[in-house]
Write a protein that holds these residues in place. Structure first.
Motif, PDB file in Angstrom:
ATOM      1  N   GLU A  33      37.521  29.888  33.714  1.00 45.85           N
ATOM      2  CA  GLU A  33      36.509  30.193  32.694  1.00 45.85           C
ATOM      3  C   GLU A  33      36.808  29.322  31.478  1.00 45.85           C
ATOM      4  O   GLU A  33      37.968  29.108  31.122  1.00 45.85           O
ATOM      5  N   HIS A  34      35.762  28.822  30.857  1.00 49.33           N
ATOM      6  CA  HIS A  34      35.925  27.987  29.670  1.00 49.33           C
ATOM      7  C   HIS A  34      34.966  28.479  28.590  1.00 49.33           C
ATOM      8  O   HIS A  34      33.788  28.700  28.852  1.00 49.33           O
ATOM      9  N   THR A  35      35.485  28.640  27.389  1.00 48.56           N
ATOM     10  CA  THR A  35      34.664  28.948  26.230  1.00 48.56           C
ATOM     11  C   THR A  35      35.011  27.933  25.158  1.00 48.56           C
ATOM     12  O   THR A  35      36.187  27.716  24.861  1.00 48.56           O
ATOM     13  N   TYR A  74      32.227  21.694  25.206  1.00 42.98           N
ATOM     14  CA  TYR A  74      32.110  21.135  26.548  1.00 42.98           C
ATOM     15  C   TYR A  74      32.887  19.823  26.682  1.00 42.98           C
ATOM     16  O   TYR A  74      33.203  19.421  27.789  1.00 42.98           O
ATOM     17  N   THR A  83      30.974  22.262  38.193  1.00 42.62           N
ATOM     18  CA  THR A  83      30.870  22.857  36.861  1.00 42.62           C
ATOM     19  C   THR A  83      29.589  23.674  36.789  1.00 42.62           C
ATOM     20  O   THR A  83      28.523  23.203  37.177  1.00 42.62           O
ATOM     21  N   TYR A 125      26.745  27.564  31.428  1.00 44.64           N
ATOM     22  CA  TYR A 125      25.912  28.707  31.071  1.00 44.64           C
ATOM     23  C   TYR A 125      25.138  28.498  29.775  1.00 44.64           C
ATOM     24  O   TYR A 125      24.075  29.074  29.582  1.00 44.64           O
ATOM     25  N   SER A 126      25.679  27.705  28.864  1.00 49.31           N
ATOM     26  CA  SER A 126      25.125  27.602  27.516  1.00 49.31           C
ATOM     27  C   SER A 126      24.434  26.273  27.288  1.00 49.31           C
ATOM     28  O   SER A 126      24.984  25.217  27.604  1.00 49.31           O
ATOM     29  N   ASP A 128      30.956  28.699  20.970  1.00 45.42           N
ATOM     30  CA  ASP A 128      30.484  29.816  21.788  1.00 45.42           C
ATOM     31  C   ASP A 128      29.983  29.405  23.167  1.00 45.42           C
ATOM     32  O   ASP A 128      29.531  30.256  23.939  1.00 45.42           O
ATOM     33  N   ARG A 129      30.039  28.137  23.491  1.00 48.26           N
ATOM     34  CA  ARG A 129      29.535  27.667  24.787  1.00 48.26           C
ATOM     35  C   ARG A 129      30.432  28.161  25.912  1.00 48.26           C
ATOM     36  O   ARG A 129      31.646  28.167  25.792  1.00 48.26           O
ATOM     37  N   ARG A 130      29.793  28.546  27.030  1.00 47.14           N
ATOM     38  CA  ARG A 130      30.542  29.082  28.167  1.00 47.14           C
ATOM     39  C   ARG A 130      30.271  28.264  29.420  1.00 47.14           C
ATOM     40  O   ARG A 130      29.157  27.796  29.644  1.00 47.14           O
ATOM     41  N   ALA A 131      31.307  28.141  30.230  1.00 44.56           N
ATOM     42  CA  ALA A 131      31.172  27.406  31.493  1.00 44.56           C
ATOM     43  C   ALA A 131      32.258  27.851  32.452  1.00 44.56           C
ATOM     44  O   ALA A 131      33.248  28.475  32.067  1.00 44.56           O
ATOM     45  N   ARG A 132      32.038  27.508  33.707  1.00 39.50           N
ATOM     46  CA  ARG A 132      33.072  27.626  34.736  1.00 39.50           C
ATOM     47  C   ARG A 132      33.317  26.204  35.223  1.00 39.50           C
ATOM     48  O   ARG A 132      32.364  25.473  35.501  1.00 39.50           O
TER      49      ARG A 132
END
Length: 180
Positions: free
Chosen positions: A50-52, A55, A81, A84-85, A94-98
């Motif tokens: 999980e990444h917050t 990017y 990848t 989400y944001s 606040d950006r989210r990614a996997r």
């Protein structure tokens, strides 16, 4: 009277600076076409972190995921990848990614990695053979142009799959998937 321009003055500059930049851009895939298609893609089984946040830090997380898989004796597939944001509307912090790699279904992954499956679904894809640093901008621009022409925009989440090239002479292929 029209001034006469001596083009011979500019030739060394063009050969020394501009030509090498054009050659590198071409080698990185800057002139390669982006192909768009609507197709069914998936399912994907992927190991991820999980990444917050920014990017721009995703490559660091990707390196951690790769090392964790390799240390466990698991051969990672293409880079995967899930963003989400939308960077245009979500603050950088606040950006989210996997971020991680495609793996064989049924394997167990070590901590801190997690495992998930994305089901098959119909998506609009953009594919481009280009360097990993250049490919996303080319793919997303083509997707945005295509969707804007139809009165739509890119909807999140998006999936990026980068398949490395087997040769140092060619770049890998990035596929970006969005909901049509």
């Amino acid at each position: 009277m029209v001034p006469v321009v001596n083009y011979k003055k500019f030739l060394p500059f063009l050969l020394a600076f501009v030509l090498p930049l054009v050659i590198v851009y071409a080698w990185w895939g800057g002139f390669n076409p982006v192909t768009l298609a609507t197709e069914v893609r998936g399912p994907y089984t992927y190991a991820y972190l999980e990444h917050t946040g920014d990017y721009a830090k995703l490559p660091e997380a990707l390196g951690v995921a790769r090392k964790t898989l390799e240390d466990a004796g698991i051969r990672p597939g293409p880079a995967f990848t899930l963003l989400y944001s939308n960077p245009e509307v979500v603050r950088r912090a606040d950006r989210r990614a996997r971020v991680g790699y495609l793996v064989e279904p049924g394997i167990e992954v070590p901590d801190p990695l997690q495992l998930d499956t994305l089901p098959a679904r119909e998506v609009l894809t953009a594919r481009v053979r280009a360097a990993i640093l250049l490919a996303p901008s080319r793919a997303y621009q083509a997707l945005d142009d295509h969707l804007q022409a139809r009165g739509k925009g890119i909807r999140m989440p998006t999936v990026e799959i980068y398949e490395d090239s087997a040769s140092v002479l060619t770049m890998g292929v990035l596929t970006v998937e969005v909901m049509p």
